[in-house]
Design a protein around this motif. Structure first.
Motif, PDB file in Angstrom:
ATOM      1  N   TYR A 175       0.971  -1.284  -0.284  1.00 44.10           N
ATOM      2  CA  TYR A 175       0.054  -0.127  -0.392  1.00 44.10           C
ATOM      3  C   TYR A 175       0.350   1.021   0.074  1.00 44.10           C
ATOM      4  O   TYR A 175       1.037   2.069   0.846  1.00 44.10           O
ATOM      5  N   TRP A 209      -0.135   5.261   1.320  1.00 43.99           N
ATOM      6  CA  TRP A 209      -0.483   5.453   2.382  1.00 43.99           C
ATOM      7  C   TRP A 209       0.952   5.382   3.522  1.00 43.99           C
ATOM      8  O   TRP A 209       0.481   5.515   4.635  1.00 43.99           O
ATOM      9  N   TYR A 266     -10.780   6.045   3.443  1.00 43.35           N
ATOM     10  CA  TYR A 266     -10.130   4.525   4.318  1.00 43.35           C
ATOM     11  C   TYR A 266      -9.586   4.153   4.084  1.00 43.35           C
ATOM     12  O   TYR A 266      -9.031   3.693   3.272  1.00 43.35           O
ATOM     13  N   GLY A 267      -8.739   3.626   5.226  1.00 44.83           N
ATOM     14  CA  GLY A 267      -6.662   3.670   4.544  1.00 44.83           C
ATOM     15  C   GLY A 267      -7.067   1.755   4.669  1.00 44.83           C
ATOM     16  O   GLY A 267      -8.272   1.267   4.642  1.00 44.83           O
ATOM     17  N   PRO A 268      -6.023   1.201   4.116  1.00 43.51           N
ATOM     18  CA  PRO A 268      -6.002   0.245   3.877  1.00 43.51           C
ATOM     19  C   PRO A 268      -6.657  -0.319   6.121  1.00 43.51           C
ATOM     20  O   PRO A 268      -6.491  -2.152   6.382  1.00 43.51           O
ATOM     21  N   MET A 269      -5.911   0.326   6.586  1.00 44.33           N
ATOM     22  CA  MET A 269      -6.252  -0.559   8.125  1.00 44.33           C
ATOM     23  C   MET A 269      -7.563   0.073   8.460  1.00 44.33           C
ATOM     24  O   MET A 269      -7.294   0.060   9.806  1.00 44.33           O
ATOM     25  N   GLY A 270      -8.663   0.523   7.547  1.00 42.66           N
ATOM     26  CA  GLY A 270      -9.557   1.454   8.375  1.00 42.66           C
ATOM     27  C   GLY A 270      -9.883   2.528   8.334  1.00 42.66           C
ATOM     28  O   GLY A 270      -9.114   3.854   7.770  1.00 42.66           O
TER      29      GLY A 270
END
Lengths: 378, 331, 157, 242
Positions: free
Chosen positions: C44, C47, C114-118
């Motif tokens: 990712y 981010w 949202y990012g890869p971790m929500g």
């Protein structure tokens, strides 16, 4: 020495000789089984390879293309739109593009004419895709004559060919200079075919597209992600239809396997009776049937997978191309990159070997439980 | 529902296993009810023939079950990219509330089916089929559990929707979380290491004693089961950390990924195999006095104990090798 | 066939474009993992946030949220390091995806991105960008580096 | 020694076509002797032999075998008589395989495989290594003068040769008891006499032989130690040594 391993190897021996003894019956089963594996494997390989190929192509595609619509049809777009679009937050660059289609009456083929973003080509020279080269029987250094919109022939020198590795997308392509494009189609000043918009953050594309649509209600922004989705759903839809076909195929195969396994010939029934009477136990006969099943399954699986692999990666899935890819005069003869994925093979194994195995359990048991005195009383 | 060949494959496999087990269970209750070995009646002969079928079905079902357990985990891992916030199987399984129950059921069913096959194997060695009641009693427990698994798995897959926001294993197995996963992750690594190596050593010693002196079967079985639980907790608490070389990443699923050379599969396979055979030793204990089995059970138990020892030692070996070979240290 | 046509056009543009796309930013390698969540950061890149220490080692995170989680509890993740040992902290500006100094950056909380971790703190180099993003994406608040407290991180779980 | 006490075998119990093939039979088959069951077809000879040969279980009554070794009966004294009446098929098969050799009326050889393979067939599931029983099979075929047909498919063999292959097969697992059901039904007189000679060899070798037959060449043979007459599932007469 008496060992369980010996028992297995002895019974496996006999299983092999039994299979070979009933060649015709087992051969037809093997052919149908292999065919099923082949079709499912080809499909899984093919769809996966195409998806990979598409992702590869789209990885380098512009994030967004803005087209102007007039009366619901794609029209030329003023270059001036680009200035306002590049002011939108998140837009890194806007570049105008020139491209169009050209129908060659002599060869009855449709070509795509395209001007590269940077002027790579001198006026008078072009680059062509391998499909065009095949179709026109020309090579680098040869001349190609196109008819302009004023019906004047335009002579162009082929500078180079695109490599066939990119055939899926470059097959029917003619790349030429902006000047030659202008000569060909005589566009009004300050107008181009469409605008390629670069948005650094893919998450922002939708917002940017919404802003563009608001700013210029006569335009249609096409997102890369949207295209990816169209592409995916195209395969999903066609894949889905094929899943239905496959389900039917697998089902009929199970019925076929069941039928083959239950429809023991009188000869086979007698043979199992003899085995039982001379001291084979039910579980020995079950083991015999198990080994027969394993031999048939693995042979069909391996042969089917190898054939499918060759079919998809060396013969470009010749059997599916019309079903899955659409049709064009200059059909791309592309090669998919061969990839072996253990996961796909596992899934394939689940889809083919498991149903077959399950379908043969009860018939195998039925044949194995012939009473041992049956042979005596017959 | 996400269309994916693996989901189709798992659903087909589970449906087949379910149907096969319904069939087996149906005749199992019949056998429980009508079994009379002293009768030469046709009904009895018929039932005896059925036992072969049920054994075969259960053997295949166990094979399917083991394969589908691993395919399930692999698929969950493979699908994680479809869900926001997921980075491994932990996230995909958490997409709806059925993912984890299915996993637990699958593991439980694998253990039970393994134990059933061990009992079955022994039973068919005794000329009066002494374990027939125990065997089909256990089958009656196994069948509903497998059916539950079939239903749950279907519901889980059916309710899988792409782009759902789920939580990542990093937060699921976070030491700050007040959940079971969080508590296990938060177990102090020092005592956990002591517990893990302690219980492993105890199991191995007990297994050796049992193998050589044929004593302490129940203890060995209990220790094997305990080892399974302690090792699972140890995996989350500290073993994983050595594989990730991160002091706070406790996820037991990421080790299944390619980046970690799929080492997790070896760990879980040895752990499961060891536990099944260890439990088998204990399950056979009450029957070792059975006259028709007195010559059979001790040998099988020894072999099972040896299997457990080999499996657990392999597991420990992988762990120790990693702990020694990585430059990472805890605390 | 339309899809293929578009692809054709798109690609060819790129064949010519791809010469100019090499924009070098300090990027994590494929093996770098986020010390907070264990995710491979390279998957990712948009981010990525990074911390560089004075001994010129670096750590990467898959989002500003994990960066702050780390920053507020360095003891837990790198027992041998502390805040004083940090020489630089970078985050990627949302619009340009270019690294900016995190201590000067602005972070939008509560947006629909949202990012890869929500849920994620979305970083910006410029105040005006942050405000525009807040409007466009229903953000709740623009925060400066020092405004991001453990309590705020807690609220994002 | 084989001991039968009040053995009855009923087929299709409770159905309209119920019939009793063996009705309350008690008899003793002495070890090392030739016992012959004599009677017309349908008299229950074959069923009785199936019961003795552990192919089927009696509906009632007891069958006991003396001096039998099994792998599963380890706990008890191995010289005690073994009651096979209620053993499951799995264990009956083991006894059948190790204790009995069968010669069938129709020879029951498997078509399409070689004579040698046919002789070897009963040994496949024993777990013995193939090399060992292949050698034994060849020796037996040598003994019965069919070794030169070892590689030929059984379809190519004459009636007499088939008979010899069938006998060799019956002996492959070195059984203590040989059971033959109407062995001479498909043989001419010359071959039938030859068969009886071979039975003599078996008897001399210490085997217990049990033959069901209504061929005078067989039951009038001087080799016979006991002749048991049967009709309608019951024993009608007993002659000879006992």
């Amino acid at each position: 020495m008496s060992t369980p391993l010996n028992r297995h190897s002895n019974i496996l021996d006999f299983a092999l000789s039994s299979l070979l003894r009933r060649k015709s019956k087992n051969f037809s089963l093997l052919v149908v089984y292999t065919l099923i594996v082949f079709v499912i494997a080809s499909l899984i390989f093919f769809v996966q390879a195409l998806k990979r190929e598409a992702a590869q192509i789209l990885k380098e595609a512009p994030d967004m293309v803005v087209q102007r619509m007039v009366a619901g049809r794609h029209d030329l777009i003023p270059v001036a739109y680009g200035e306002q679009i590049s002011a939108i937050r998140g837009v890194t660059a806007v570049s105008p593009r020139l491209w169009g289609y050209y129908y060659d009456q002599v060869f009855g083929a449709n070509y795509t004419l395209l001007v590269p973003e940077k002027n790579l080509l001198e006026p008078g020279s072009i680059m062509i895709g391998p499909g065009v080269a095949r179709n026109q029987r020309i090579q680098a250094g040869d001349m190609l004559a196109l008819k302009t919109s004023r019906n004047i022939p335009l002579l162009l020198t082929v500078q180079d060919l695109y490599p066939s590795s990119s055939e899926l997308i470059s097959s029917d392509l003619i790349v030429l200079s902006a000047e030659d494009f202008q000569t060909m189609f005589n566009l009004p000043a300050g107008q181009v075919t469409d605008l390629a918009v670069t948005v650094a953050n893919p998450r922002e594309q939708v917002t940017v597209a919404a802003k563009i649509a608001e700013l210029f209600p006569d335009t249609r922004p096409i997102l890369k992600s949207e295209m990816l989705r169209t592409y995916d759903s195209l395969f999903e839809w066609r894949g889905g239809m094929i899943v239905v076909v496959l389900a039917v195929a697998v089902l009929s195969f199970i019925i076929f396997a069941w039928d083959k396994a239950t429809g023991l010939s009188a000869e086979e029934r007698k043979e199992i009776g003899i085995l039982k009477s001379i001291g084979w136990e039910t579980s020995d006969v079950l083991l015999l049937k198990f080994w027969e099943g394993i031999v048939v399954s693995l042979t069909a699986f391996l042969v089917g997978v190898v054939l499918a692999y060759g079919h998809v990666f060396f013969f470009s899935a010749a059997l599916f191309e019309h079903a899955l890819k659409g049709w064009s005069v200059i059909y791309p003869q592309f090669k998919l990159t061969p990839v072996i994925d253990v996961y796909q093979l596992t899934v394939l194994f689940f889809l083919t070997v498991l149903p077959y195995t399950a379908a043969t359990i009860i018939p195998a048991w039925l044949s194995a439980t012939v009473p041992p005195d049956a042979a005596m009383r017959s | 529902m996400i269309q994916h060949p693996a989901i189709l494959a798992l659903t087909i496999a589970s449906l087949m296993t379910g149907l096969m087990l319904i069939y087996a269970g149906w005749y199992g209750t019949w056998i429980l009810d009508k079994w009379d070995l002293h009768s030469g009646s046709e009904l009895q002969l018929n039932l005896e023939r059925r036992t072969y079928l049920i054994s075969v079905i259960l053997s295949y079902a166990l094979l399917f079950q083991i394969a589908s357990l691993f395919l399930y985990i692999f698929t969950a891992d493979n699908l994680h990219s479809q869900f926001t916030g997921a980075m491994c199987a932990a996230g995909s399984l958490g997409v709806n509330s059925f993912g984890y129950p299915v996993l637990i059921l699958k593991i439980l069913n694998c253990l039970l089916a393994g134990v059933w096959l061990i009992i079955n194997h022994v039973d068919t060695r005794g000329y009066d089929y002494p374990l027939i009641k125990a065997k089909y009693g256990l089958l009656n427990v196994l069948v509903p559990l497998v059916l539950l698994e079939v239903v749950f798995q279907f519901v889980y897959f059916f309710n899988l929707k792409a782009d759902v926001i789920t939580s990542c294993c990093g937060s699921l197995f976070s030491t700050d979380k007040h959940s079971i996963a969080g508590e296990i992750a938060g177990l102090p690594s020092g005592p956990m290491q002591a517990a893990f190596f302690g219980i492993m050593a105890a199991t191995v010693v007990c297994g050796m004693v049992f193998f050589l002196k044929k004593r302490g079967g129940y203890l060995f079985a209990a220790l094997s089961a305990l080892t399974f639980l302690v090792s699972s907790a140890a995996l989350v608490s500290f073993i994983c950390l050595y594989f990730y070389e991160l002091p706070s990443h406790h996820c037991p699923f990421c080790i299944l990924q390619k980046e970690y050379h799929y080492i997790g599969y070896a760990l879980y396979a040895t752990l499961l195999g060891g536990t099944v055979s260890g439990l088998g030793v204990g399950v056979l204990m009450p029957f070792s006095t059975c006259s028709s089995l007195s010559g059979v059970i001790p040998n099988i138990q020894r072999r099972l104990a040896a299997t457990t020892l080999i499996m657990y030692l392999l597991f420990t070996l992988i762990v120790v090798w990693r702990m020694l070979s990585t430059s990472f240290t805890l605390g | 066939m339309h899809v293929f046509k578009y692809l054709a056009l798109l690609l060819l543009i790129c064949l010519t474009l791809s010469f100019s796309t090499a924009l070098a930013a300090p990027a994590p390698s494929a093996k770098d993992k986020c010390p907070v969540c264990g995710m491979f950061v390279g998957k990712y890149p948009d981010w990525v946030a990074g911390v560089t220490f004075k001994d010129s080692t670096a750590l990467y995170f898959d989002g500003a949220k994990d960066l702050f989680t780390y920053y507020h509890n360095i003891k837990k993740y790198s027992p041998l390091k502390n805040q004083a040992a940090i020489s630089a902290i970078t985050v990627n500006d949302y619009y340009s995806l270019k690294p900016v100094d995190a201590r000067q950056a602005l972070f939008v909380l509560g947006s629909d991105v949202y990012g890869p971790m929500g849920k994620e703190l979305v970083p910006f180099g410029k105040e005006a960008d942050a405000q525009a993003f807040l409007r466009d994406h229903k953000g709740r608040k623009v925060l400066r580096f020092n405004d991001v407290t453990p309590a705020i991180l807690k609220s994002m779980e | 020694m084989i001991l039968l006490t009040n053995v009855t075998k009923t087929y299709n119990t409770g159905k309209h076509n119920q019939f009793t093939a063996v009705d309350d039979v008690s008899l003793t088959v002495e070890a090392g002797r030739l016992t012959i069951l004599k009677g017309p077809s349908g008299s229950g000879k074959t069923t009785l032999m199936a019961l003795i040969g552990c192919m089927a279980r009696p509906s009632s009554g007891r069958i006991q075998l003396h001096n039998i070794r099994t792998s599963f009966f380890t706990g008890a004294d191995s010289r005690a008589p073994l009651d096979i009446t209620s053993l499951p098929e799995r264990f009956l098969t083991e006894i059948r395989r190790t204790t009995f050799g069968f010669i069938f009326q129709q020879f029951n050889l498997v078509k399409g495989i070689s004579a040698l393979e046919n002789v070897m067939l009963p040994a496949y599931p024993t777990g013995e290594s193939q090399g060992a029983f292949r050698r034994r099979a060849l020796e037996l075929m040598e003994l019965f003068a069919v070794a030169r047909h070892a590689a030929s498919p059984v379809e190519w063999l004459s009636g007499g040769e088939l008979q010899r292959v069938a006998i060799a097969r019956a002996l492959i697992n070195n059984p203590a008891i040989v059971i033959a059901d109407e062995p001479t039904a498909h043989l001419d007189s010359k071959l039938s006499r030859e068969f009886m000679e071979m039975v003599g060899t078996l008897k001399a070798g210490g085997k217990t032989v049990l033959i069901a037959s209504h061929d005078p060449l067989v039951y009038d043979s001087e080799l016979a130690d006991t002749v048991i007459g049967m009709r309608d599932g019951r024993i009608t007469g007993l002659s000879g040594l006992s």
